[in-house]
Design a protein around this motif. Structure first.
Motif, short mmCIF file in Angstrom:
data_model
loop_
_atom_site.label_atom_id
_atom_site.label_comp_id
_atom_site.label_asym_id
_atom_site.label_seq_id
_atom_site.Cartn_x
_atom_site.Cartn_y
_atom_site.Cartn_z
N ALA A 11 0.83 -1.22 0.00
CA ALA A 11 0.00 0.00 0.00
C ALA A 11 0.85 1.26 0.00
N GLY A 12 2.07 1.16 -0.57
CA GLY A 12 2.95 2.33 -0.63
C GLY A 12 2.60 3.22 -1.81
N GLY A 13 3.65 3.85 -2.36
CA GLY A 13 3.42 4.82 -3.44
C GLY A 13 2.67 4.24 -4.62
N ILE A 14 3.21 3.16 -5.22
CA ILE A 14 2.57 2.65 -6.44
C ILE A 14 1.32 1.83 -6.11
N GLY A 15 1.25 1.28 -4.90
CA GLY A 15 0.02 0.60 -4.48
C GLY A 15 -1.15 1.57 -4.54
N GLY A 16 -0.91 2.81 -4.09
CA GLY A 16 -1.95 3.84 -4.17
C GLY A 16 -2.34 4.14 -5.61
N ALA A 35 -3.48 -5.06 1.27
CA ALA A 35 -2.64 -5.64 2.33
C ALA A 35 -1.29 -4.97 2.36
N ASP A 36 -0.80 -4.74 3.57
CA ASP A 36 0.56 -4.22 3.74
C ASP A 36 1.03 -4.65 5.12
N VAL A 37 2.32 -5.02 5.20
CA VAL A 37 2.88 -5.36 6.51
C VAL A 37 2.79 -4.16 7.45
N ASP A 38 2.75 -2.99 6.87
CA ASP A 38 2.49 -1.77 7.62
C ASP A 38 0.97 -1.56 7.62
N ASP A 56 -1.53 -8.97 6.52
CA ASP A 56 -0.91 -10.17 5.94
C ASP A 56 -1.63 -10.49 4.63
N TYR A 57 -0.87 -10.48 3.54
CA TYR A 57 -1.53 -10.66 2.24
C TYR A 57 -2.15 -12.06 2.11
N GLN A 58 -1.55 -13.07 2.78
CA GLN A 58 -2.11 -14.42 2.67
C GLN A 58 -3.47 -14.51 3.37
N PRO A 74 8.31 -4.08 -2.69
CA PRO A 74 9.68 -4.03 -3.22
C PRO A 74 10.02 -5.33 -3.97
N PRO A 75 10.96 -5.26 -4.94
CA PRO A 75 11.24 -6.38 -5.84
C PRO A 75 11.57 -7.71 -5.18
N LYS A 76 12.24 -7.71 -4.03
CA LYS A 76 12.59 -8.98 -3.39
C LYS A 76 11.35 -9.82 -3.09
N LEU A 77 10.22 -9.14 -2.85
CA LEU A 77 9.00 -9.85 -2.49
C LEU A 77 8.20 -10.30 -3.73
N HIS A 78 8.59 -9.84 -4.92
CA HIS A 78 7.78 -10.19 -6.10
C HIS A 78 7.73 -11.71 -6.29
N LEU A 79 8.90 -12.37 -6.21
CA LEU A 79 8.93 -13.82 -6.47
C LEU A 79 8.09 -14.61 -5.46
N CYS A 94 1.96 -7.56 -11.85
CA CYS A 94 3.14 -7.49 -10.98
C CYS A 94 3.98 -6.27 -11.37
N GLU A 95 4.28 -5.45 -10.37
CA GLU A 95 5.05 -4.23 -10.64
C GLU A 95 6.44 -4.54 -11.22
N LYS A 96 6.99 -3.53 -11.85
CA LYS A 96 8.36 -3.60 -12.34
C LYS A 96 9.33 -3.32 -11.20
N PRO A 97 10.59 -3.71 -11.26
CA PRO A 97 11.11 -4.70 -12.21
C PRO A 97 10.41 -6.03 -11.94
N PRO A 98 10.30 -6.90 -12.94
CA PRO A 98 9.58 -8.16 -12.73
C PRO A 98 10.05 -8.87 -11.45
N ASP A 158 15.09 12.13 -3.75
CA ASP A 158 15.59 12.51 -2.42
C ASP A 158 15.63 11.36 -1.43
N ARG A 159 14.63 10.45 -1.48
CA ARG A 159 14.62 9.40 -0.44
C ARG A 159 15.42 8.16 -0.86
N ALA A 160 16.15 8.25 -1.98
CA ALA A 160 16.87 7.07 -2.46
C ALA A 160 17.79 6.49 -1.39
N ARG A 279 -1.50 6.56 -18.03
CA ARG A 279 -1.03 5.21 -18.36
C ARG A 279 -1.43 4.17 -17.32
N PHE A 280 -1.53 4.57 -16.06
CA PHE A 280 -1.88 3.60 -15.02
C PHE A 280 -3.34 3.17 -15.14
N VAL A 281 -4.18 4.11 -15.50
CA VAL A 281 -5.60 3.82 -15.67
C VAL A 281 -5.79 2.90 -16.89
#
Ligand SMILES: NC(=O)c1ccc[n+]([C@@H]2O[C@H](COP(=O)([O-])OP(=O)(O)OC[C@H]3O[C@@H](n4cnc5c(N)ncnc54)[C@H](O)[C@@H]3O)[C@@H](O)[C@H]2O)c1
Length: 326
Positions: A11-16, A35-38, A56-58, A74-79, A94-98, A158-160, A279-281
């Motif tokens: 539910a972060g930036g792109i989730g919104g 769902a978000d762990v936060d 919990d997404y499950q 974040p990408p680590k959770l995509h798989l 599924c968001e990018k990067p795949p 800035d938040r990189a 483009r998102f719509v």
């Protein structure tokens, strides 16, 4: 017609943005959960979109049994999340990067093929109206034979330095895998498959990943591309320029109209009208249509694998360059 039941994981930036895009199609879908762990983040989105929040997404997937989900973590959770979603035969945007690597991406694609479920990677720029207009100009032969393509996505992020975006384990790399992934996807859409790649990367911030990257790519048909991204340049620029033997076209993300082009002999630029939703719509509408009609999305699993192959080759090329310069 019953509405598709959609849920969003992350539910972060792109989730919104995904929630906003689904909410734009109330006749096609119903948002049944986020769902978000936060949990506070999920709750804020749930309130905005009149749906239910889960930590919990499950638990969410068990509770609401959606037809389709967006993975916006974040990408680590995509798989791991995608494998779970595929096993439940739920359609997935599924968001990018795949994912972080070609191997992870291949595992995601294989899981959805095995499950017979729809998988679309969120290469949203394919749905950006000026990109589609330049694809059409090229397809109609108006620009002649395409020769060269230039791209720059530059801005100050800035938040990189303080976010997961610069954690190599979470992100799989820096700006190359995060932002240049879009550049590669758009180049492939305009020029075809990439067959050669050379790359240079640099790091300006106190982070472990690259925050600027430049790629030179060549397509199978011989189109040369120069793709450039930076997180540390304060003047925001987002553009593609395409040169062909009969003319030039520009996709300028800051411009108000659509793509503009100028053909041999033209004194002035022609600006195409921009009429489509963002483009998102449009990406959400395409995904929902593919789920409804069980059709293969125009941004397929194969596209995700092809883009990740270029990313990995670019990291290899950048490492070789670094060795040579020692
Ligand atoms: N298509 C685009 O233009 C675009 C733009 C921005 C980000 N993205 C991509 O979207 C993804 C998310 O990026 P973001 O900017 O929204 O990041 P973000 O940090 O704003 O949001 C990510 C959210 O995922 C949540 N999360 C982490 N682990 C989770 C889990 N196991 N279950 C549920 N939620 C979990 C986090 O708490 C966070 O709220 C990334 O892959 C990123 O590259 C795409």
């Amino acid at each position: 017609m019953t509405k598709l039941r959609v849920a969003v994981i992350g539910a972060g930036g792109i989730g919104g943005t995904h929630l906003r895009a689904y909410a734009a199609w109330p006749d096609l879908c119903e948002i049944v959960g986020v769902a978000d762990v936060d949990l506070a983040a999920a709750q804020a989105r749930a309130t905005e979109y009149n749906t239910t929040a889960f930590a919990d997404y499950q638990v969410m997937l068990n509770a609401v049994q959606p037809d389709a989900v967006s993975i916006c973590t974040p990408p680590k959770l995509h798989l791991p999340i995608a494998l779970d979603v595929a096993q439940r035969k739920i359609a997935c945007l599924c968001e990018k990067p795949p994912a972080r690597t070609v191997a992870e991406t291949e595992a995601i694609v294989a899981a959805f093929e095995e499950a017979g479920a729809i998988l679309q990677f969120a290469f949203c720029h394919r749905f950006h109206e000026p990109v589609r207009q330049v694809q059409e100009l090229i397809g109609q032969g108006k620009l002649g034979r395409v020769v060269q393509i230039y791209n720059r996505f530059g801005f100050r992020f800035d938040r990189a330095a303080t976010s997961w975006f610069t954690d190599p384990d979470m992100a799989g790399g820096g700006i190359l895998i995060d932002t240049l992934v879009h550049s590669i996807d758009i180049f492939r859409a305009l020029a075809g498959e990439v067959v050669h790649v050379d790359a240079a990367v640099s790091t300006t911030l106190p982070v472990q990943v690259e925050d600027s990257a430049s790629l030179q790519v060549v397509s199978a048909s011989g189109v040369i591309g120069s793709l450039n991204c930076s997180w540390v340049t304060p003047v925001s620029e987002a553009e593609f320029r395409v040169w062909g033997t009969e003319g030039e076209a520009i996709i300028d993300y800051a411009a108000s109209g659509g793509a503009r082009y100028r053909l041999a002999g033209d004194a002035e630029w022609t600006t195409l009208p921009a009429q489509a939703p963002d483009r998102f719509v449009l990406q959400a509408a395409h995904f929902l249509s593919c789920v409804r009609h069980q059709q293969r999305p125009k941004v397929s699993g194969a596209d995700g694998i092809a883009v990740m192959r270029v990313i990995e080759a670019a990291y290899r090329a950048a490492r070789q360059r670094a060795l040579l310069s020692v």
